[in-house]
Motif scaffolding. Sequence first.
Motif, PDB file in Angstrom:
ATOM      1  N   THR A 102       0.824  -1.222   0.000  1.00 21.37           N
ATOM      2  CA  THR A 102       0.000   0.000   0.000  1.00 21.37           C
ATOM      3  C   THR A 102       0.853   1.265   0.000  1.00 21.37           C
ATOM      4  N   CYS A 103       1.838   1.299   0.864  1.00 17.19           N
ATOM      5  CA  CYS A 103       2.667   2.504   0.979  1.00 17.19           C
ATOM      6  C   CYS A 103       4.004   2.146   1.628  1.00 17.19           C
ATOM      7  N   GLY A 104       5.066   2.308   0.879  1.00 17.93           N
ATOM      8  CA  GLY A 104       6.404   1.971   1.379  1.00 17.93           C
ATOM      9  C   GLY A 104       6.785   2.822   2.588  1.00 17.93           C
ATOM     10  N   TRP A 105       6.289   4.047   2.620  1.00 22.24           N
ATOM     11  CA  TRP A 105       6.641   4.937   3.743  1.00 22.24           C
ATOM     12  C   TRP A 105       5.937   4.495   5.021  1.00 22.24           C
ATOM     13  N   GLN A 106       4.699   4.059   4.863  1.00 22.45           N
ATOM     14  CA  GLN A 106       3.953   3.538   6.018  1.00 22.45           C
ATOM     15  C   GLN A 106       4.683   2.312   6.578  1.00 22.45           C
ATOM     16  N   TYR A 107       5.172   1.479   5.692  1.00 23.66           N
ATOM     17  CA  TYR A 107       5.919   0.280   6.107  1.00 23.66           C
ATOM     18  C   TYR A 107       7.149   0.698   6.933  1.00 23.66           C
ATOM     19  N   LYS A 108       7.871   1.678   6.398  1.00 21.18           N
ATOM     20  CA  LYS A 108       9.088   2.148   7.097  1.00 21.18           C
ATOM     21  C   LYS A 108       8.733   2.680   8.494  1.00 21.18           C
ATOM     22  N   LEU A 109       7.683   3.514   8.571  1.00 21.98           N
ATOM     23  CA  LEU A 109       7.320   4.115   9.861  1.00 21.98           C
ATOM     24  C   LEU A 109       6.886   3.059  10.877  1.00 21.98           C
ATOM     25  N   ILE A 110       6.136   2.070  10.403  1.00 24.90           N
ATOM     26  CA  ILE A 110       5.610   1.059  11.345  1.00 24.90           C
ATOM     27  C   ILE A 110       6.653   0.003  11.691  1.00 24.90           C
ATOM     28  N   LYS A 136       9.032   4.407  -0.417  1.00 29.87           N
ATOM     29  CA  LYS A 136       8.475   5.630  -1.002  1.00 29.87           C
ATOM     30  C   LYS A 136       7.053   5.858  -0.498  1.00 29.87           C
ATOM     31  N   PRO A 137       6.641   7.123  -0.314  1.00 28.38           N
ATOM     32  CA  PRO A 137       5.261   7.369   0.103  1.00 28.38           C
ATOM     33  C   PRO A 137       4.306   7.165  -1.057  1.00 28.38           C
ATOM     34  N   ASN A 138       3.105   6.765  -0.722  1.00 30.50           N
ATOM     35  CA  ASN A 138       2.039   6.685  -1.731  1.00 30.50           C
ATOM     36  C   ASN A 138       0.900   7.580  -1.241  1.00 30.50           C
ATOM     37  N   THR A 139       0.797   8.740  -1.850  1.00 34.85           N
ATOM     38  CA  THR A 139      -0.232   9.699  -1.403  1.00 34.85           C
ATOM     39  C   THR A 139      -1.443   9.709  -2.340  1.00 34.85           C
ATOM     40  N   ASP A 140      -1.562   8.685  -3.162  1.00 32.30           N
ATOM     41  CA  ASP A 140      -2.672   8.647  -4.139  1.00 32.30           C
ATOM     42  C   ASP A 140      -4.027   8.368  -3.495  1.00 32.30           C
ATOM     43  N   ILE A 174      -8.301   8.527   1.317  1.00 32.42           N
ATOM     44  CA  ILE A 174      -8.886   7.923   2.526  1.00 32.42           C
ATOM     45  C   ILE A 174      -7.808   7.266   3.376  1.00 32.42           C
ATOM     46  N   MET A 175      -6.880   6.589   2.710  1.00 31.62           N
ATOM     47  CA  MET A 175      -5.798   5.947   3.457  1.00 31.62           C
ATOM     48  C   MET A 175      -4.983   7.003   4.196  1.00 31.62           C
ATOM     49  N   CYS A 176      -4.552   8.040   3.483  1.00 32.37           N
ATOM     50  CA  CYS A 176      -3.680   9.045   4.095  1.00 32.37           C
ATOM     51  C   CYS A 176      -4.384   9.873   5.169  1.00 32.37           C
ATOM     52  N   ASN A 177      -5.670  10.117   5.006  1.00 36.87           N
ATOM     53  CA  ASN A 177      -6.356  11.023   5.923  1.00 36.87           C
ATOM     54  C   ASN A 177      -7.181  10.337   7.001  1.00 36.87           C
ATOM     55  N   LEU A 186      -7.303   6.253   7.400  1.00 36.61           N
ATOM     56  CA  LEU A 186      -6.967   4.900   7.833  1.00 36.61           C
ATOM     57  C   LEU A 186      -5.519   4.712   8.267  1.00 36.61           C
ATOM     58  N   CYS A 187      -4.619   5.466   7.707  1.00 36.86           N
ATOM     59  CA  CYS A 187      -3.200   5.242   7.999  1.00 36.86           C
ATOM     60  C   CYS A 187      -2.921   5.424   9.497  1.00 36.86           C
ATOM     61  N   ALA A 188      -2.377   4.360  10.106  1.00 39.46           N
ATOM     62  CA  ALA A 188      -2.177   4.371  11.563  1.00 39.46           C
ATOM     63  C   ALA A 188      -0.995   5.238  11.980  1.00 39.46           C
ATOM     64  N   VAL A 189      -0.197   5.687  11.019  1.00 39.55           N
ATOM     65  CA  VAL A 189       0.968   6.514  11.374  1.00 39.55           C
ATOM     66  C   VAL A 189       0.931   7.851  10.629  1.00 39.55           C
ATOM     67  N   LYS A 190      -0.251   8.258  10.233  1.00 37.56           N
ATOM     68  CA  LYS A 190      -0.356   9.499   9.446  1.00 37.56           C
ATOM     69  C   LYS A 190       0.179  10.710  10.209  1.00 37.56           C
ATOM     70  N   ASN A 191       0.082  10.664  11.540  1.00 35.06           N
ATOM     71  CA  ASN A 191       0.567  11.809  12.317  1.00 35.06           C
ATOM     72  C   ASN A 191       2.093  11.880  12.399  1.00 35.06           C
ATOM     73  N   HIS A 192       2.745  10.819  11.937  1.00 37.03           N
ATOM     74  CA  HIS A 192       4.215  10.833  11.921  1.00 37.03           C
ATOM     75  C   HIS A 192       4.741  11.010  10.504  1.00 37.03           C
ATOM     76  N   CYS A 193       3.823  11.185   9.559  1.00 40.78           N
ATOM     77  CA  CYS A 193       4.241  11.173   8.155  1.00 40.78           C
ATOM     78  C   CYS A 193       4.377  12.597   7.613  1.00 40.78           C
ATOM     79  N   GLN A 194       5.533  12.884   7.075  1.00 38.85           N
ATOM     80  CA  GLN A 194       5.770  14.226   6.528  1.00 38.85           C
ATOM     81  C   GLN A 194       5.049  14.455   5.194  1.00 38.85           C
ATOM     82  N   TYR A 195       4.508  13.352   4.639  1.00 44.66           N
ATOM     83  CA  TYR A 195       3.831  13.459   3.321  1.00 44.66           C
ATOM     84  C   TYR A 195       2.317  13.538   3.468  1.00 44.66           C
ATOM     85  N   THR A 196       1.805  13.512   4.710  1.00 40.40           N
ATOM     86  CA  THR A 196       0.347  13.543   4.907  1.00 40.40           C
ATOM     87  C   THR A 196      -0.258  14.715   4.149  1.00 40.40           C
ATOM     88  N   LEU A 197      -1.356  14.435   3.462  1.00 37.14           N
ATOM     89  CA  LEU A 197      -1.947  15.486   2.609  1.00 37.14           C
ATOM     90  C   LEU A 197      -2.605  16.576   3.445  1.00 37.14           C
TER      91      LEU A 197
HETATM   92  S1  SF4 Z   1      -0.047   9.201   5.432  1.00 38.61           S
HETATM   93 FE1  SF4 Z   1       2.071   8.880   4.747  1.00 38.61          FE
HETATM   94  S2  SF4 Z   1       2.636   6.893   5.536  1.00 38.61           S
HETATM   95 FE2  SF4 Z   1       0.418   7.035   5.604  1.00 38.61          FE
HETATM   96  S3  SF4 Z   1      -0.314   6.133   3.692  1.00 38.61           S
HETATM   97 FE3  SF4 Z   1      -0.117   8.365   3.342  1.00 38.61          FE
HETATM   98  S4  SF4 Z   1       1.961   8.639   2.550  1.00 38.61           S
HETATM   99 FE4  SF4 Z   1       1.872   6.613   3.436  1.00 38.61          FE
END
Ligand code: SF4
Length: 235
Positions: free
Chosen positions: A16-24, A212-216, A219-222, A224-235
Amino acid sequence: MEKKRWSYSRLTTHETCGWQYKLIYEDLMPKEQNGYGEFGTLMHMAIELIINGEDGYSFYVDNMNIENIPNGKFEEYSVVVPEFLRAFKPTSFHGEIVGTEKEFSLDIDSENEFTGIIDLILKSDNSYTLVDWKISKIFNKITLKEKQKQLYLYSNYVYQTYGVYPNKMFFYFPAVYANKKYIEINWLEADYKEAYNWMLNEINSVNTTERKPNTDNWIMCNRLCAVKNHCQYTL
Ligand code: SF4
């Protein structure tokens, strides 16, 4: 050397998102719970209690925190799921229960293992059935094609333990209004191989590609993502 432990959730996180994987999984950032996850866990616990002969219905109702119900899910989580739990009995399924919330770990090779928790295993004559509870809406065909990989990977546990693959697997959706709350999957070798190869490819991808982040997916980024508050790419 300790083997790397892979789960369906870990693999899909990377997909789903390489950046989410890295953060978690690499930075070990604390995961934020959301209402979907909280109610999913509560529902699983309630069903397990019922299967073990206890009052899972009251457990669910006493522990539901109405404030945490996600937007648009009030009816499903506070009415439909309790109705399901009130009616559900361990004998609702055909076959003998041989496992609930069965945690397993299987070798993939000398460096990797696959781990998971099977919600319910049933035995009837010499055939086995897997059941997985989902608090989501019922899957459409495209989603099912993705999600069924989880059950196929879990089916390997049945083979390793009982010597045969399950002949049927079910996703069960206690939160849907419809009378038919399940999807039945007939176990097929081709689909099993597809799931197993997906697992191997995803492990290879984790080991060989950059995070890599996936910001496409908004809903996931805003939501469902459990680490969105730690993500510099959050929309
Ligand atoms: S908020 Fe960041 S880590 Fe979470 S899915 Fe979006 S880009 Fe990935």
